[in-house]
Design a protein around this motif. Structure first.
Motif, PDB file in Angstrom:
ATOM      1  N   SER A 159      33.110 -10.742 -70.022  1.00 16.24           N
ATOM      2  CA  SER A 159      34.527 -10.702 -69.699  1.00 16.24           C
ATOM      3  C   SER A 159      34.759  -9.877 -68.446  1.00 16.24           C
ATOM      4  CB  SER A 159      35.311 -10.102 -70.874  1.00 16.24           C
ATOM      5  OG  SER A 159      36.668  -9.937 -70.522  1.00 16.24           O
ATOM      6  N   THR A 160      35.655 -10.353 -67.604  1.00 16.60           N
ATOM      7  CA  THR A 160      36.009  -9.599 -66.404  1.00 16.60           C
ATOM      8  C   THR A 160      37.313  -8.834 -66.590  1.00 16.60           C
ATOM      9  OG1 THR A 160      37.166 -11.545 -65.504  1.00 16.60           O
ATOM     10  CG2 THR A 160      34.850 -11.243 -64.874  1.00 16.60           C
ATOM     11  N   SER A 161      37.974  -9.023 -67.733  1.00 21.87           N
ATOM     12  CA  SER A 161      39.207  -8.301 -67.995  1.00 21.87           C
ATOM     13  C   SER A 161      38.887  -6.924 -68.543  1.00 21.87           C
ATOM     14  CB  SER A 161      40.078  -9.073 -68.988  1.00 21.87           C
ATOM     15  OG  SER A 161      39.430  -9.179 -70.230  1.00 21.87           O
ATOM     16  N   SER A 162      39.847  -6.007 -68.415  1.00 24.51           N
ATOM     17  CA  SER A 162      39.654  -4.648 -68.894  1.00 24.51           C
ATOM     18  C   SER A 162      40.465  -4.432 -70.160  1.00 24.51           C
ATOM     19  CB  SER A 162      40.082  -3.636 -67.824  1.00 24.51           C
ATOM     20  OG  SER A 162      41.448  -3.831 -67.484  1.00 24.51           O
ATOM     21  N   THR A 163      40.038  -3.457 -70.945  1.00 19.73           N
ATOM     22  CA  THR A 163      40.721  -3.120 -72.176  1.00 19.73           C
ATOM     23  C   THR A 163      41.489  -1.824 -71.984  1.00 19.73           C
ATOM     24  OG1 THR A 163      38.978  -4.168 -73.469  1.00 19.73           O
ATOM     25  CG2 THR A 163      40.418  -2.645 -74.630  1.00 19.73           C
ATOM     26  N   LEU A 164      42.725  -1.787 -72.419  1.00 15.52           N
ATOM     27  CA  LEU A 164      43.533  -0.584 -72.307  1.00 15.52           C
ATOM     28  C   LEU A 164      42.885   0.553 -73.089  1.00 15.52           C
ATOM     29  CD1 LEU A 164      47.042  -2.189 -72.891  1.00 15.52           C
ATOM     30  CD2 LEU A 164      46.091  -1.468 -70.735  1.00 15.52           C
ATOM     31  N   PHE A 165      43.026   1.754 -72.567  1.00 15.22           N
ATOM     32  CA  PHE A 165      42.469   2.916 -73.241  1.00 15.22           C
ATOM     33  C   PHE A 165      43.556   3.963 -73.397  1.00 15.22           C
ATOM     34  CE2 PHE A 165      40.715   7.226 -72.747  1.00 15.22           C
ATOM     35  CZ  PHE A 165      39.983   7.293 -73.920  1.00 15.22           C
ATOM     36  N   ASP A 225      53.842  -3.306 -67.754  1.00 14.13           N
ATOM     37  CA  ASP A 225      53.272  -3.303 -66.408  1.00 14.13           C
ATOM     38  C   ASP A 225      54.380  -3.561 -65.382  1.00 14.13           C
ATOM     39  OD1 ASP A 225      53.774  -6.045 -66.221  1.00 14.13           O
ATOM     40  OD2 ASP A 225      51.670  -6.628 -66.351  1.00 14.13           O
ATOM     41  N   PRO A 226      54.082  -3.501 -64.067  1.00 15.44           N
ATOM     42  CA  PRO A 226      55.132  -3.661 -63.052  1.00 15.44           C
ATOM     43  C   PRO A 226      55.883  -4.990 -63.111  1.00 15.44           C
ATOM     44  CG  PRO A 226      53.188  -2.665 -62.080  1.00 15.44           C
ATOM     45  CD  PRO A 226      52.801  -3.091 -63.459  1.00 15.44           C
ATOM     46  N   SER A 227      55.262  -6.027 -63.675  1.00 14.20           N
ATOM     47  CA  SER A 227      55.936  -7.321 -63.776  1.00 14.20           C
ATOM     48  C   SER A 227      56.842  -7.405 -64.999  1.00 14.20           C
ATOM     49  CB  SER A 227      54.902  -8.451 -63.833  1.00 14.20           C
ATOM     50  OG  SER A 227      54.182  -8.412 -65.058  1.00 14.20           O
ATOM     51  N   GLY A 228      56.817  -6.379 -65.846  1.00 15.76           N
ATOM     52  CA  GLY A 228      57.611  -6.380 -67.068  1.00 15.76           C
ATOM     53  C   GLY A 228      56.851  -6.870 -68.281  1.00 15.76           C
ATOM     54  N   LYS A 229      55.544  -7.117 -68.146  1.00 18.19           N
ATOM     55  CA  LYS A 229      54.731  -7.570 -69.272  1.00 18.19           C
ATOM     56  C   LYS A 229      54.420  -6.406 -70.204  1.00 18.19           C
ATOM     57  CE  LYS A 229      50.164  -9.451 -70.395  1.00 18.19           C
ATOM     58  NZ  LYS A 229      48.854  -9.888 -69.840  1.00 18.19           N
ATOM     59  N   PHE A 230      54.614  -6.616 -71.504  1.00 12.83           N
ATOM     60  CA  PHE A 230      54.309  -5.587 -72.492  1.00 12.83           C
ATOM     61  C   PHE A 230      52.809  -5.338 -72.560  1.00 12.83           C
ATOM     62  CE2 PHE A 230      52.956  -4.625 -76.851  1.00 12.83           C
ATOM     63  CZ  PHE A 230      53.606  -3.419 -77.058  1.00 12.83           C
ATOM     64  N   LEU A 231      52.405  -4.060 -72.534  1.00 14.30           N
ATOM     65  CA  LEU A 231      50.998  -3.696 -72.604  1.00 14.30           C
ATOM     66  C   LEU A 231      50.625  -3.141 -73.977  1.00 14.30           C
ATOM     67  CD1 LEU A 231      50.506  -2.004 -69.110  1.00 14.30           C
ATOM     68  CD2 LEU A 231      49.915  -4.336 -69.795  1.00 14.30           C
ATOM     69  N   LEU A 232      51.299  -2.097 -74.407  1.00 17.00           N
ATOM     70  CA  LEU A 232      51.003  -1.535 -75.721  1.00 17.00           C
ATOM     71  C   LEU A 232      52.114  -0.594 -76.133  1.00 17.00           C
ATOM     72  CD1 LEU A 232      49.914   1.719 -75.615  1.00 17.00           C
ATOM     73  CD2 LEU A 232      48.007   0.620 -74.504  1.00 17.00           C
ATOM     74  N   ASP A 292      53.744   2.034 -60.973  1.00 18.53           N
ATOM     75  CA  ASP A 292      54.945   1.303 -61.387  1.00 18.53           C
ATOM     76  C   ASP A 292      54.867   0.753 -62.806  1.00 18.53           C
ATOM     77  OD1 ASP A 292      56.293   1.860 -59.074  1.00 18.53           O
ATOM     78  OD2 ASP A 292      55.891  -0.053 -58.109  1.00 18.53           O
ATOM     79  N   ASN A 293      53.992   1.315 -63.646  1.00 22.66           N
ATOM     80  CA  ASN A 293      54.060   1.007 -65.072  1.00 22.66           C
ATOM     81  C   ASN A 293      55.282   1.714 -65.656  1.00 22.66           C
ATOM     82  OD1 ASN A 293      51.529  -0.489 -65.377  1.00 22.66           O
ATOM     83  ND2 ASN A 293      50.537   1.469 -64.929  1.00 22.66           N
ATOM     84  N   LEU A 294      55.954   1.049 -66.582  1.00 23.70           N
ATOM     85  CA  LEU A 294      57.178   1.574 -67.176  1.00 23.70           C
ATOM     86  C   LEU A 294      56.900   2.070 -68.591  1.00 23.70           C
ATOM     87  CD1 LEU A 294      60.316   1.924 -67.245  1.00 23.70           C
ATOM     88  CD2 LEU A 294      60.427  -0.445 -68.088  1.00 23.70           C
ATOM     89  N   TYR A 295      57.377   3.281 -68.898  1.00 25.72           N
ATOM     90  CA  TYR A 295      57.204   3.889 -70.212  1.00 25.72           C
ATOM     91  C   TYR A 295      58.584   4.074 -70.839  1.00 25.72           C
ATOM     92  CZ  TYR A 295      52.695   4.972 -68.133  1.00 25.72           C
ATOM     93  OH  TYR A 295      51.481   4.878 -67.500  1.00 25.72           O
ATOM     94  N   ILE A 296      58.746   3.573 -72.055  1.00 30.88           N
ATOM     95  CA  ILE A 296      60.042   3.630 -72.733  1.00 30.88           C
ATOM     96  C   ILE A 296      59.871   4.379 -74.052  1.00 30.88           C
ATOM     97  CG2 ILE A 296      61.924   2.293 -73.729  1.00 30.88           C
ATOM     98  CD1 ILE A 296      61.249   0.027 -71.824  1.00 30.88           C
ATOM     99  N   ALA A 297      60.609   5.472 -74.214  1.00 29.16           N
ATOM    100  CA  ALA A 297      60.542   6.291 -75.424  1.00 29.16           C
ATOM    101  C   ALA A 297      61.648   5.877 -76.387  1.00 29.16           C
ATOM    102  CB  ALA A 297      60.671   7.769 -75.074  1.00 29.16           C
ATOM    103  N   ASP A 298      61.243   5.416 -77.577  1.00 32.52           N
ATOM    104  CA  ASP A 298      62.172   4.984 -78.621  1.00 32.52           C
ATOM    105  C   ASP A 298      62.160   6.056 -79.712  1.00 32.52           C
ATOM    106  OD1 ASP A 298      63.573   3.797 -80.687  1.00 32.52           O
ATOM    107  OD2 ASP A 298      62.634   1.839 -80.472  1.00 32.52           O
ATOM    108  N   THR A 310      57.662  -5.598 -80.460  1.00 28.10           N
ATOM    109  CA  THR A 310      56.966  -4.915 -79.377  1.00 28.10           C
ATOM    110  C   THR A 310      57.833  -4.762 -78.136  1.00 28.10           C
ATOM    111  OG1 THR A 310      56.026  -7.025 -78.648  1.00 28.10           O
ATOM    112  CG2 THR A 310      54.700  -5.684 -80.152  1.00 28.10           C
ATOM    113  N   GLU A 311      58.780  -5.668 -77.933  1.00 24.84           N
ATOM    114  CA  GLU A 311      59.666  -5.594 -76.783  1.00 24.84           C
ATOM    115  C   GLU A 311      61.108  -5.362 -77.221  1.00 24.84           C
ATOM    116  OE1 GLU A 311      58.938  -8.575 -73.741  1.00 24.84           O
ATOM    117  OE2 GLU A 311      56.984  -9.020 -74.626  1.00 24.84           O
ATOM    118  N   GLN A 312      61.257  -4.717 -78.373  1.00 18.43           N
ATOM    119  CA  GLN A 312      62.570  -4.399 -78.914  1.00 18.43           C
ATOM    120  C   GLN A 312      62.651  -2.909 -79.216  1.00 18.43           C
ATOM    121  OE1 GLN A 312      62.543  -7.153 -82.273  1.00 18.43           O
ATOM    122  NE2 GLN A 312      63.927  -8.527 -81.172  1.00 18.43           N
TER     123      GLN A 312
END
Length: 373
Positions: free
Chosen positions: A77-83, A314-321, A298-304, A283-285
């Motif tokens: 795999s060439t993709s990376s895993t979040l840590f 991520d910068p495009s608005g895609k949910f990461l974790l 430009d990663n966005l962090y939202i505290a609920d 996850t996005e609520q």
């Protein structure tokens, strides 16, 4: 080869399954004969098709050769895993209402009960005190620090903004109670873009005011929209009691207002570009957004706070974790009040516990962050 081996300790057996979850083979039972186990404690495989099983109860190691049809190995795999991993806990003052982290400058905090500004960089210091005089604070709600070491504080109870030098001395202040341009009613958010423009969430006036780097009033967002709120409840452009602000490297402004369940993104001209999130528990609520942060990538962090979680996009608005939960202990929060992030670290302030938890984070995986530390 992509096969997955699972140990079932209660039945003392091994399962081999494929990538689709289909069981390919099951073997083993309880006992001390060949192929039997009394307490499986470890399992490993090699590239010759052998399986090694640690049988602790019988004090021995089993080696099996698993035969099967020829298969192509999985491609690398060439993709990376979040840590993400818990790192440490910082003891904070009572009532930490906001924190801010800046690459190379450290961590900054404010307390709305002690009315202090805290600087976490080497020898930690605090400055300011309760009051309405120059350099004093009353229930401050937000702090923002610029690369030239200017510390901006939304002095909520005094209806003004104060600008401190890095040593804690007052540089200048602006604003007073009112609803005219340059006046505030309980300001609760502040951010500064790359051009030095200061954005202040004038919360109870339902607007965001814009000032130059000297604190001179330029314009406002949200006044007209607030006047037609009843006719435009879903209008992205409308602001109702904005509370939290952040900016990214493109000078886009992120806003959380009174609904506290979504983030509005504006360009530098004040046009609303998009909405992030909605009310819910997915996850996005969100249930109750109390703070947001944008790191240098430009990663966005939202505290609920109601969910006890931090969501990362991520910068495009895609949910990461998302991580965290309500409770006590590492990775648990009683009442999240703020989040900050920079240089592979996420800081989460817990208002009730008087703690700031620190997490290591890398979107490039464990290897990426190990190389940076």
């Amino acid at each position: 080869w992509g096969s997955i081996y699972l140990t079932q300790s209660i039945e003392e057996r091994i399962l081999k399954i494929d990538q689709s979850g289909n069981i390919l083979i099951s073997f083993g039972s309880e006992g001390n004969a060949r192929g039997q186990f009394l307490g499986i404690r470890g399992l490993a495989t090699d590239d010759m098709g052998r399986v090694y099983i640690s049988d602790s109860g019988n004090a021995r190691l089993h080696i099996f050769k698993i035969a099967g049809p020829l298969r192509s190995p999985l491609t690398q795999s060439t993709s990376s895993t979040l840590f993400l991993d818990f790192e440490s806990t910082l003891d904070a003052e009572d009532g930490v209402s906001d924190i801010f982290s800046l690459p190379g400058k450290g961590l900054f905090s404010i307390s709305d009960t002690k009315n202090h500004v805290g600087v976490w960089n080497g020898p930690n210091i605090t400055f300011s005190s309760q009051g309405a005089g120059a350099g004093q604070l009353s229930n401050p709600a937000a702090v923002y620090v610029t690369l030239n070491s200017k510390i901006y504080v939304a002095d909520t109870g005094n209806h003004r903004v104060e600008n401190f030098n890095y040593d804690g001395s007052l540089h200048y202040e602006f604003g007073k109670n009112g609803n005219k341009p340059g006046q505030f009613n309980s300001p609760q958010g502040i951010a500064v873009n790359g051009k030095g423009m200061i954005f202040v969430a004038d919360t109870l006036n339902d607007r965001i005011q814009v000032f130059n780097q000297d604190g001179i009033y330029l314009s406002a967002l949200g006044q007209e929209e607030a006047a037609i709120a009843e006719q435009a409840q879903e209008n992205c452009q409308m602001l109702k009691a904005p509370k939290v602000l952040a900016v990214d490297s493109k000078d886009q402004l992120y806003v959380v207002d009174a609904n506290m369940t979504q983030v509005k993104v504006f360009d530098e001209n004040g046009e609303c570009l998009k909405l992030i999130g909605e009310k819910g528990s997915g996850t996005e609520q969100f249930k109750q957004i109390v703070d947001i942060a944008v790191d240098q990538n430009d990663n966005l962090y939202i505290a609920d706070s109601a969910a006890g979680q931090v969501h990362i996009f991520d910068p495009s608005g895609k949910f990461l974790l998302a991580f965290g939960s309500t409770g006590t202990g590492n990775g648990y929060f009683k009442q999240i009040s703020s989040v900050a992030a920079s240089e592979g670290r996420i800081f989460v302030a817990d208002y009730q516990s008087n703690k700031i938890q620190v997490f290591k984070y890398s979107p490039d995986g464990l290897i990426g962050i190990t190389q940076r530390l």
